[in-house]
Design a protein around this motif. Structure first.
Motif, PDB file in Angstrom:
ATOM      1  N   ASP A  13      30.268 -17.530  24.761  1.00 40.35           N
ATOM      2  CA  ASP A  13      29.426 -17.494  23.564  1.00 40.35           C
ATOM      3  C   ASP A  13      28.119 -18.247  23.781  1.00 40.35           C
ATOM      4  O   ASP A  13      27.049 -17.804  23.338  1.00 40.35           O
ATOM      5  N   ALA A  14      28.217 -19.391  24.464  1.00 39.00           N
ATOM      6  CA  ALA A  14      27.023 -20.194  24.731  1.00 39.00           C
ATOM      7  C   ALA A  14      26.088 -19.482  25.702  1.00 39.00           C
ATOM      8  O   ALA A  14      24.866 -19.480  25.514  1.00 39.00           O
ATOM      9  N   VAL A  15      26.638 -18.868  26.745  1.00 37.97           N
ATOM     10  CA  VAL A  15      25.811 -18.155  27.710  1.00 37.97           C
ATOM     11  C   VAL A  15      25.092 -16.985  27.039  1.00 37.97           C
ATOM     12  O   VAL A  15      23.882 -16.773  27.241  1.00 37.97           O
ATOM     13  N   LEU A  16      25.807 -16.241  26.204  1.00 42.37           N
ATOM     14  CA  LEU A  16      25.179 -15.099  25.548  1.00 42.37           C
ATOM     15  C   LEU A  16      24.093 -15.548  24.575  1.00 42.37           C
ATOM     16  O   LEU A  16      23.105 -14.825  24.371  1.00 42.37           O
ATOM     17  N   SER A  61      27.387   2.519  34.631  1.00 42.98           N
ATOM     18  CA  SER A  61      28.436   3.428  35.099  1.00 42.98           C
ATOM     19  C   SER A  61      28.340   3.657  36.602  1.00 42.98           C
ATOM     20  O   SER A  61      29.351   3.651  37.317  1.00 42.98           O
ATOM     21  N   SER A  62      27.102   3.827  37.098  1.00 41.72           N
ATOM     22  CA  SER A  62      26.921   4.090  38.527  1.00 41.72           C
ATOM     23  C   SER A  62      27.310   2.895  39.384  1.00 41.72           C
ATOM     24  O   SER A  62      27.712   3.054  40.541  1.00 41.72           O
ATOM     25  N   LEU A  63      27.220   1.695  38.816  1.00 41.94           N
ATOM     26  CA  LEU A  63      27.617   0.486  39.535  1.00 41.94           C
ATOM     27  C   LEU A  63      29.124   0.239  39.447  1.00 41.94           C
ATOM     28  O   LEU A  63      29.636  -0.688  40.072  1.00 41.94           O
ATOM     29  N   GLY A  64      29.831   1.043  38.682  1.00 43.48           N
ATOM     30  CA  GLY A  64      31.269   0.882  38.548  1.00 43.48           C
ATOM     31  C   GLY A  64      31.673  -0.310  37.700  1.00 43.48           C
ATOM     32  O   GLY A  64      32.790  -0.820  37.816  1.00 43.48           O
ATOM     33  N   ILE A  65      30.766  -0.757  36.816  1.00 48.11           N
ATOM     34  CA  ILE A  65      31.052  -1.896  35.952  1.00 48.11           C
ATOM     35  C   ILE A  65      31.769  -1.394  34.705  1.00 48.11           C
ATOM     36  O   ILE A  65      31.299  -0.464  34.043  1.00 48.11           O
ATOM     37  N   ASP A  66      32.906  -2.016  34.388  1.00 48.35           N
ATOM     38  CA  ASP A  66      33.681  -1.522  33.254  1.00 48.35           C
ATOM     39  C   ASP A  66      33.772  -2.504  32.093  1.00 48.35           C
ATOM     40  O   ASP A  66      34.493  -2.254  31.119  1.00 48.35           O
ATOM     41  N   GLN A  67      33.055  -3.647  32.170  1.00 48.64           N
ATOM     42  CA  GLN A  67      32.990  -4.518  31.001  1.00 48.64           C
ATOM     43  C   GLN A  67      31.514  -4.799  30.678  1.00 48.64           C
ATOM     44  O   GLN A  67      30.742  -5.223  31.538  1.00 48.64           O
ATOM     45  N   VAL A  68      31.168  -4.538  29.427  1.00 43.56           N
ATOM     46  CA  VAL A  68      29.791  -4.661  28.967  1.00 43.56           C
ATOM     47  C   VAL A  68      29.761  -5.629  27.796  1.00 43.56           C
ATOM     48  O   VAL A  68      30.526  -5.477  26.835  1.00 43.56           O
ATOM     49  N   TYR A  69      28.871  -6.605  27.883  1.00 46.12           N
ATOM     50  CA  TYR A  69      28.702  -7.599  26.827  1.00 46.12           C
ATOM     51  C   TYR A  69      27.356  -7.358  26.152  1.00 46.12           C
ATOM     52  O   TYR A  69      26.340  -7.159  26.822  1.00 46.12           O
ATOM     53  N   VAL A  70      27.379  -7.375  24.830  1.00 46.32           N
ATOM     54  CA  VAL A  70      26.230  -6.983  24.019  1.00 46.32           C
ATOM     55  C   VAL A  70      25.866  -8.157  23.130  1.00 46.32           C
ATOM     56  O   VAL A  70      26.745  -8.770  22.508  1.00 46.32           O
TER      57      VAL A  70
END
Length: 282
Positions: A20-23, A129-138
C-alpha cells in the motif's frame, strides 16, 4: 521486446507488508512534478515500462496521463499502472481558476477522463500480456484514483491476469452509464475531511477511513471552507498524507504499533451482504 527476467533482474521485492505504501509513492510519482520520486523508484529497482518510445513509462493523452512500471510483488513478476490525478490546480489558483481547469472539467465525469487514455491502456495491456505478467496492480490519487477504479471496472480477472487496485482520496466514478458494482479487488484510503470521496460513486470492496490528528471523524467535509479556501481542501487531500496513512496501515497489518496520532477509525468491507470491520490495534 525484452524478457521480463532481464527487466526484473535488479528489482527490490515488494510484498504485502509494504504494498500500500509503495503504491502511494507510485501514485505520487505519476504527477511528474519532480524527478526525485521517479529517480528514487527506479533506483529501488522498479522499471519504467516504455509504451511510446519516449524513454519513460509515462503515457499522455490530452490532459490525462498514467505511468507504467514493471516490478516484482511477493516474488512474482508484476506490472503497475498509476493514473495521474489533477495536476493543474494548486492552492494559489483560487476556486474559479480551479473549476476552469482541464482536469476539473472531469471531476464529475471521471470515466470520461479514463476514456481519454483508451489507446494507452490498450498498449499497456498488450505489453503486459506479451511479457507474460499475470498480476497487475492499479493505483492513483484523486482523479487518478477514479481512473484506477474505472480501469478495474473495465478489467475482470482472467486465467491470464489478476488485477488489484489501491486508491487514495479517489473522486469515485461518475459519467458513463452510471452503473458500477462494489469490487472486492479495490482498496480505498479515505479521510472524513476530504470532500473528494463524496463526489462520485465509490466501488471499493475495502474502504479505510482515516482520522489524522485531532480532526473530528463526525464532522465530514466542510463545503463552505472548500469554496472560501481551496488550499484547505488541498491540505486534506494531499497524497503525502495518504502515503503516510498507507505506510502506517501496512505497519499495522505487520503487527508494528503506531507511534503517532494517526488512527484508523474503521476498515469495513461490504460484499454480498457480508460486512467485515477491522478495528485499530489497541
Amino acid at each position: 521486446m525484452p524478457n521480463f527476467n532481464d527487466l526484473a533482474a535488479t528489482y527490490t521485492p515488494i510484498t504485502t507488508s509494504n504494498l500500500d505504501a509503495v503504491l502511494a509513492v507510485v501514485s505520487d510519482a505519476a504527477y511528474r512534478d519532480g524527478a526525485s520520486l521517479v529517480t528514487g523508484l527506479t533506483a529501488s529497482g522498479l522499471g519504467q515500462l516504455d509504451l511510446t518510445g519516449s524513454g519513460t513509462g509515462t503515457y499522455v493523452a490530452g490532459n490525462a496521463a498514467f505511468d507504467a512500471w514493471t516490478t516484482t510483488v511477493n516474488g512474482e513478476p508484476a506490472a503497475i499502472i498509476a493514473f495521474r490525478g489533477t495536476d493543474d490546480v494548486d492552492a494559489a489558483s483560487g476556486t474559479s481558476a480551479a473549476l476552469g481547469s482541464a482536469d476539473a472539467a472531469y471531476w464529475l465525469d471521471t470515466t470520461g477522463y479514463y476514456d481519454l487514455l483508451a489507446t494507452g491502456v490498450a498498449a499497456f495491456d498488450a505489453t503486459v500480456s506479451s511479457l507474460g505478467i499475470d498480476q497487475v496492480y492499479v493505483t492513483g490519487h484523486s482523479l487518478g484514483g477514479a481512473a484506477a477504479q474505472a480501469y478495474m471496472a473495465d478489467h475482470a480477472d482472467t486465467a491470464q491476469a489478476d488485477y488489484q487496485a489501491v486508491v487514495y482520496g479517489s473522486l469515485g466514478l461518475s459519467g458513463g452509464d452510471g452503473t458500477w458494482d462494489t469490487d472486492a479487488r479495490v482498496t480505498a484510503f479515505a479521510a472524513p475531511s476530504d470532500v473528494s470521496t463524496a463526489l462520485g460513486v465509490q466501488t471499493a470492496g475495502l474502504t479505510l477511513t482515516v482520522e489524522t490528528g485531532t480532526s473530528s471523524v463526525g464532522s465530514g467535509p466542510d463545503l463552505s471552507a472548500l469554496l472560501s479556501d481551496p488550499s484547505a481542501f488541498l491540505a486534506a487531500h494531499s497524497i503525502s498524507l495518504y502515503a503516510d496513512d498507507a505506510a502506517r496501515y501496512d505497519a499495522m497489518l505487520a503487527g508494528i504499533p503506531a507511534t503517532d496520532v494517526t488512527t484508523f477509525v474503521s476498515a469495513t468491507a461490504s460484499l454480498d451482504g457480508l460486512t467485515l470491520t477491522v478495528s485499530p490495534l489497541g
